[in-house]
Design a protein around this motif. Structure first.
Motif, PDB file in Angstrom:
ATOM      1  N   ASN A  28      10.506  80.563  19.615  1.00 10.93           N
ATOM      2  CA  ASN A  28       9.837  79.983  20.781  1.00 10.93           C
ATOM      3  C   ASN A  28      10.254  78.527  20.979  1.00 10.93           C
ATOM      4  N   ASP A  29      11.065  78.033  20.038  1.00 10.88           N
ATOM      5  CA  ASP A  29      11.571  76.661  20.137  1.00 10.88           C
ATOM      6  C   ASP A  29      12.979  76.701  20.711  1.00 10.88           C
ATOM      7  N   VAL A  30      13.203  75.914  21.740  1.00 10.31           N
ATOM      8  CA  VAL A  30      14.520  75.937  22.376  1.00 10.31           C
ATOM      9  C   VAL A  30      15.602  75.501  21.389  1.00 10.31           C
ATOM     10  N   ASN A  31      15.230  74.716  20.409  1.00 11.54           N
ATOM     11  CA  ASN A  31      16.212  74.275  19.413  1.00 11.54           C
ATOM     12  C   ASN A  31      16.779  75.453  18.640  1.00 11.54           C
ATOM     13  N   VAL A  32      15.871  76.382  18.258  1.00 14.22           N
ATOM     14  CA  VAL A  32      16.308  77.545  17.496  1.00 14.22           C
ATOM     15  C   VAL A  32      17.183  78.442  18.368  1.00 14.22           C
ATOM     16  N   ALA A  33      16.698  78.731  19.577  1.00 15.56           N
ATOM     17  CA  ALA A  33      17.448  79.614  20.464  1.00 15.56           C
ATOM     18  C   ALA A  33      18.825  79.035  20.762  1.00 15.56           C
ATOM     19  N   LEU A  34      18.857  77.733  21.057  1.00 11.54           N
ATOM     20  CA  LEU A  34      20.130  77.088  21.355  1.00 11.54           C
ATOM     21  C   LEU A  34      21.010  77.041  20.098  1.00 11.54           C
ATOM     22  N   GLY A  35      20.356  76.792  18.966  1.00  7.23           N
ATOM     23  CA  GLY A  35      21.109  76.786  17.709  1.00  7.23           C
ATOM     24  C   GLY A  35      21.804  78.112  17.481  1.00  7.23           C
ATOM     25  N   LEU A  36      21.061  79.208  17.727  1.00 12.68           N
ATOM     26  CA  LEU A  36      21.646  80.539  17.530  1.00 12.68           C
ATOM     27  C   LEU A  36      22.786  80.787  18.513  1.00 12.68           C
ATOM     28  N   SER A  37      22.554  80.425  19.780  1.00  7.94           N
ATOM     29  CA  SER A  37      23.587  80.740  20.770  1.00  7.94           C
ATOM     30  C   SER A  37      24.825  79.862  20.563  1.00  7.94           C
ATOM     31  N   ILE A  38      24.620  78.619  20.089  1.00  8.77           N
ATOM     32  CA  ILE A  38      25.790  77.783  19.773  1.00  8.77           C
ATOM     33  C   ILE A  38      26.531  78.371  18.568  1.00  8.77           C
ATOM     34  N   THR A  39      25.764  78.851  17.589  1.00  9.76           N
ATOM     35  CA  THR A  39      26.393  79.511  16.444  1.00  9.76           C
ATOM     36  C   THR A  39      27.255  80.679  16.924  1.00  9.76           C
TER      37      THR A  39
END
Lengths: 233, 163
Positions: free
Chosen positions: A117-128
């Motif tokens: 639910n944190d944009v940091n995690v979602a963005l982290g995953l998609s950048i990965t």
């Protein structure tokens, strides 16, 4: 936007903490991320503790997921692509799936929320995923892989770059938006109607959690597909 | 508040750690087991198919052999029957021939005996009648010509008598 932001600020707690001067980390998100990692690792290790020819118990469940993802990867990446991408894709799917469902579990001792639910995690995953795509591409095709940025001709470079940037962004926002909205609505529903209605929404959210994990994984597979597709032709 | 901060980097590190740990310690045995199982199943199915084909071929062969054996047996029986028939026919034929021969020889013998008897009778008749005639004619009929004449007469007489 202002209302949603206010709601999320009040209802969803990320627990931002400044651990070093200038370094702010959302501790609630990180704790939940660790919990998700532990759960995923526990599931996978439990299933591989005593690997047997004839699967049994949890090994069956994990193998079912792996078989299912393998079939998707076989169809999109081919056999060689599947061999390369399997650990990455399965970990990604299990992490997002467990993370999505975590926020729907009852908070008994600790406050549970979805790390996604944190944009940091979602963005982290998609950048990965985006970086992994380039790594796979370079392993498979060498520097030639960067040619896809100027195909079909060099003039397309700005558009291709825009696409490369927008892909992780949309993936991250789709995941984060779905999960965050689900949790906000759940919290609001609990305050409005304490019984039954939130439970229905939890049931629905469980499906959404699976669906978002699947969509994210599927988009990853599709992003990986061109790397291995050129091999077939 | 929704904002991007260092959690992003922490999350990337987290995910990479999880991926590395799982890939190194968990997926390898699991994927290997799944691959092995798939290979084993494919191999087993192959070998089962192979065995089935073998069995079918064997069955076909046995059926062929059985058919041949039956045919051969029938041939042997037919041949034996023909042989037996032939032997039987030969035996019957031989018996017939032998019987005919025996009959013929018997008949011949009887004929010969009869002839001999007749000759004996004739000789005795000749002798007797000669003697009778001799005595009657008192040595007038002792020459050979006389004897022959008497014999001719006797023959004629006997022939007449027989008739």
């Amino acid at each position: 936007m202002g209302v949603a932001e206010a709601a999320s600020t009040e209802i969803i707690h990320y627990g931002p903490t400044e651990i070093m001067p200038g370094v702010v980390i959302n501790m609630q998100t990180i704790y939940m991320s660790w919990l998700t990692m532990v759960i995923v690792a526990a599931i996978v290790f439990a299933s591989t503790r005593h690997v047997e020819k004839i699967p049994h118990g949890i090994q069956n469940l994990v193998e079912m997921f792996i078989e299912w993802l393998n079939k998707l990867m076989d169809a999109n990446l081919g056999i060689e692509g599947r061999r390369m991408a399997t650990p990455f894709v399965i970990t990604l799917f299990l992490y997002i799936f467990v993370g999505n469902e975590l926020g729907l579990m009852p908070s008994i001792v600790v406050h549970l929320s979805s790390p996604t639910n944190d944009v940091n995690v979602a963005l982290g995953l998609s950048i990965t995923v985006a970086v992994a795509t380039y790594i796979f591409g370079c392993i498979k095709q060498g520097p030639k892989y960067f040619k896809h940025l100027i195909s079909p001709f060099a003039l397309m470079l700005p558009l291709n770059l825009l696409e490369e940037l927008s892909k992780p962004l949309t993936m991250a926002l789709r995941l984060f938006g779905n999960i965050l909205a689900g949790e906000i609505l759940l919290a609001v529903l609990y305050q409005l109607v304490p019984f039954i209605i939130p439970n229905v929404w939890i049931g629905f959210s469980l499906i959404i959690g699976f669906l978002q994990a699947f969509i994210f994984t599927m988009l990853t597979i599709i992003a990986l597909a061109p790397i291995f597709k050129q091999d077939h032709e | 508040m929704v904002s991007i901060n260092y959690t992003l980097i922490a999350q990337i590190v987290n995910f990479i750690i999880l991926l590395w740990v799982l890939a190194k310690f968990a997926y390898k045995p699991l994927l290997k087991a799944m691959d092995d199982r798939r290979n084993k199943i494919v191999k087993d199915m192959d070998s089962a198919e192979h065995a089935r084909k073998d069995a079918e071929a064997l069955k076909q062969e046995y059926a062929e052999q059985l058919k041949n054996a039956r045919k051969e047996a029938n041939e042997i029986i037919a041949k034996a029957n023909a042989e037996a028939q032939k032997l039987h026919d030969e035996a019957v034929q031989q018996a017939q021939t032998e019987r005919d021969e025996i009959l013929q020889s018997g008949r011949d013998r009887v004929e010969a005996e009869k002839r001999k008897a007749l000759l004996d009778v004739r000789e005795q008749v000749i002798a007797l009648s000669t003697e009778i005639a001799g005595r009657v004619l008192e040595q007038k009929l002792t020459s050979q010509q006389d004897q022959a004449m008497i014999a001719r007469v006797t023959d004629q007489t006997m022939a007449e008598k027989n008739n």
